[in-house]
Design an enzyme around this catalytic site. Structure first.
Site, PDB file in Angstrom:
ATOM      1  N   ASP A  70       0.683  -1.025  -0.160  1.00  0.00           N
ATOM      2  CA  ASP A  70       0.075  -0.037   0.068  1.00  0.00           C
ATOM      3  C   ASP A  70       0.973   1.350   0.160  1.00  0.00           C
ATOM      4  O   ASP A  70       2.076   1.182   0.282  1.00  0.00           O
ATOM      5  CB  ASP A  70      -0.921  -0.066   1.096  1.00  0.00           C
ATOM      6  CG  ASP A  70      -0.286   0.112   2.477  1.00  0.00           C
ATOM      7  OD1 ASP A  70       0.754  -0.700   2.750  1.00  0.00           O
ATOM      8  OD2 ASP A  70      -0.820   0.861   3.380  1.00  0.00           O
ATOM      9  N   GLU A  74       0.362  -0.998   5.851  1.00  0.00           N
ATOM     10  CA  GLU A  74       1.225  -0.429   6.664  1.00  0.00           C
ATOM     11  C   GLU A  74       0.958   1.285   6.827  1.00  0.00           C
ATOM     12  O   GLU A  74       1.240   2.088   7.873  1.00  0.00           O
ATOM     13  CB  GLU A  74       2.527  -0.564   6.226  1.00  0.00           C
ATOM     14  CG  GLU A  74       3.891  -0.331   6.858  1.00  0.00           C
ATOM     15  CD  GLU A  74       4.256   1.249   6.859  1.00  0.00           C
ATOM     16  OE1 GLU A  74       5.060   1.539   7.869  1.00  0.00           O
ATOM     17  OE2 GLU A  74       4.006   1.994   6.043  1.00  0.00           O
TER      18      GLU A  74
END
Length: 460
Positions: free
Chosen positions: A89, A154
């Site tokens: 991500d 994250e």
């Protein structure tokens, strides 16, 4: 063991590796935006399929948020196991108008690949996939056992990773974990990070009147939430820049004399840093130098503020609401929850009675300090020297990687290899994020070397 054959294959295939990285970077996997949820999943599926293509057993795991990918190549019961962590991500790309090219249309120029996620963390993580691929191609198998854990949350604090690790802790056992989600010390000095600051991140909301008011009709009697908020924020710091919250420094572990000497020996160029930042001078904590203040001392920063009217032209209004986001970087032995509590008490005591204040803790991370003497850490240092041609320095990093403590607590991992492959000026979280192709290549070389160094450093 000489790695000439492996390194030759890296040189031969580097253009293809870059094309494949562009495919991953083109997926706008912004985890914080709900309208990109499908793109985040698509990036996870891309990683899944790539793991399978290079010869790993891989699986996609759905969570309450974005998927987690695991992959394995464990053919040697008596040899060490390396767990590799990465995230697919990325941060939002705004402000997109400040990019020189579209953030999700990767471009290569002047020896860099530019795109959101190029350095944080798609580019750095992708070096591991390519290293595994090239060693398998050159040698037929890996010298050690390898496990991969790749998440899609994250950038929003990994809210579901703890539950996943708890459920799969036996499956993910390893002798060390490798994480490349940071930077080298400079563009010519690679590094291994042994310390990370923690984080306490909070949001303040100030409520005044029930609705926006005409400042002519109600000015002088209606409390202004922006005024109240700004006064609160101003009193978070003392005139010398230290943090004014009572109890904030109580648990701070002092820097050891040996560590201060080691920091002084690093090739830190303060003038170069000021030039990069476009600043005439730096804000340094009294009694500490710039590098210590940047990496090893606690901080408090207002990250955003809003309220009232800020559009073009004029609108004379007393706003009903105002808000701000505040982050505090923490050092050993500060605890995010305790810092959030003393912060909340302090601002609530300061808040004027005419307005209502709500404080919300968004997320936090524990600070980390690790031993530099573990054999796995020394193996990583030798691997980086092989890959980059320069011995790495050991540094503390000012940022936070929230999952590091999860790995220590839930998996019992002490050997955490924080091998930053990017550069301090890669622009992570900023417009025109980039990753040097030279670092991409040297990163692949370093990870390949790590596989062989791990084989001999911690024989079971």
């Amino acid at each position: 063991m000489p790695l000439t054959d492996v390194f030759q294959k890296i040189d031969t295939n580097l253009d293809r590796y870059v094309r494949e990285l562009k495919e991953l970077l083109a997926i706008p996997s912004v985890s914080t935006y709900s309208h990109h949820r499908g793109d985040v999943r698509r990036a996870g599926e891309w990683v899944l399929n790539h793991c399978k293509r290079i010869g790993l057993e891989a699986q996609l795991h759905d969570t309450a948020g974005h998927p987690v990918i695991t992959a394995f190549r464990c053919h040697h019961p008596s040899r060490p196991t390396l767990l590799i962590y990465g995230h697919y991500d990325v941060q939002p790309a705004e402000p997109e108008e400040d990019w020189n090219a579209l953030p999700f249309q990767p471009t290569v120029r002047d020896g860099f690949i530019y795109a959101r996620g190029a350095s944080d963390d798609k580019g750095q993580f992708f070096t591991y996939l390519k290293a595994l691929e090239v060693v398998l191609a050159a040698r037929g198998d890996l010298p050690i056992n390898v496990k991969l854990l790749v998440e899609g949350e994250e950038e929003i604090g990994s809210p579901h990773l703890g539950a996943f690790l708890n459920k799969h802790r036996e499956q993910l056992k390893a002798d060390a974990i490798a994480i490349s989600d940071g930077s080298q010390f400079s563009d010519t000095v690679p590094a291994i990070t042994y310390g990370l600051r923690g984080l306490a991140y909070l949001e303040l909301s100030v409520q005044g009147p029930r609705t926006d008011l005409h400042s002519g009709s109600f000015g002088g009697i209606a409390p202004n939430p922006i005024h109240a908020l700004v006064n609160l924020l101003d009193r978070l710091k003392n005139p010398d820049g230290t943090i004014a919250i009572p109890g904030f420094y109580d648990a701070v572990a002092p820097l050891e004399p040996w560590e201060r000497e080691a920091m002084k020996a690093l090739p830190f160029d303060e003038d170069k840093l000021k030039a990069y930042l476009g600043l005439p001078s730096l804000c340094v904590e009294p009694g500490y130098n710039a590098l210590e203040s940047k990496t090893a001392r606690p901080t408090l920063d207002v990250n955003g503020i809003w309220g009232g009217f800020s559009g073009e032209g004029a609108k004379t209004v007393i706003p009903a609401k105002a808000g701000a986001k505040v982050s505090m970087r923490l050092v050993p032995h500060q605890k995010p929850q305790e810092i959030a509590e003393v912060f909340t008490r302090y601002v609530k005591d300061l808040c004027p009675k005419e307005v209502r204040l709500e404080v919300k803790a968004l997320h936090g991370a524990e600070p980390v300090l690790m031993s530099r003497d573990l054999p796995q850490v020394q193996a990583a240092a030798r691997a980086i020297e092989t890959g980059f041609g320069v011995a790495p320095v050991f540094i503390r990093e000012g940022g936070s990687i929230p999952i590091v403590n999860l790995f220590k607590e839930l998996l019992g991992l002490e050997a955490i290899l924080l091998m930053g492959l990017g550069r301090p000026d890669d622009g992570a979280h900023a417009p025109n994020e980039r990753f040097a192709l030279r670092d991409f290549k040297n990163g692949i070389r370093s990870v390949a070397a790590l596989l062989f160094e791990m084989e001999t450093c911690c024989v079971r």
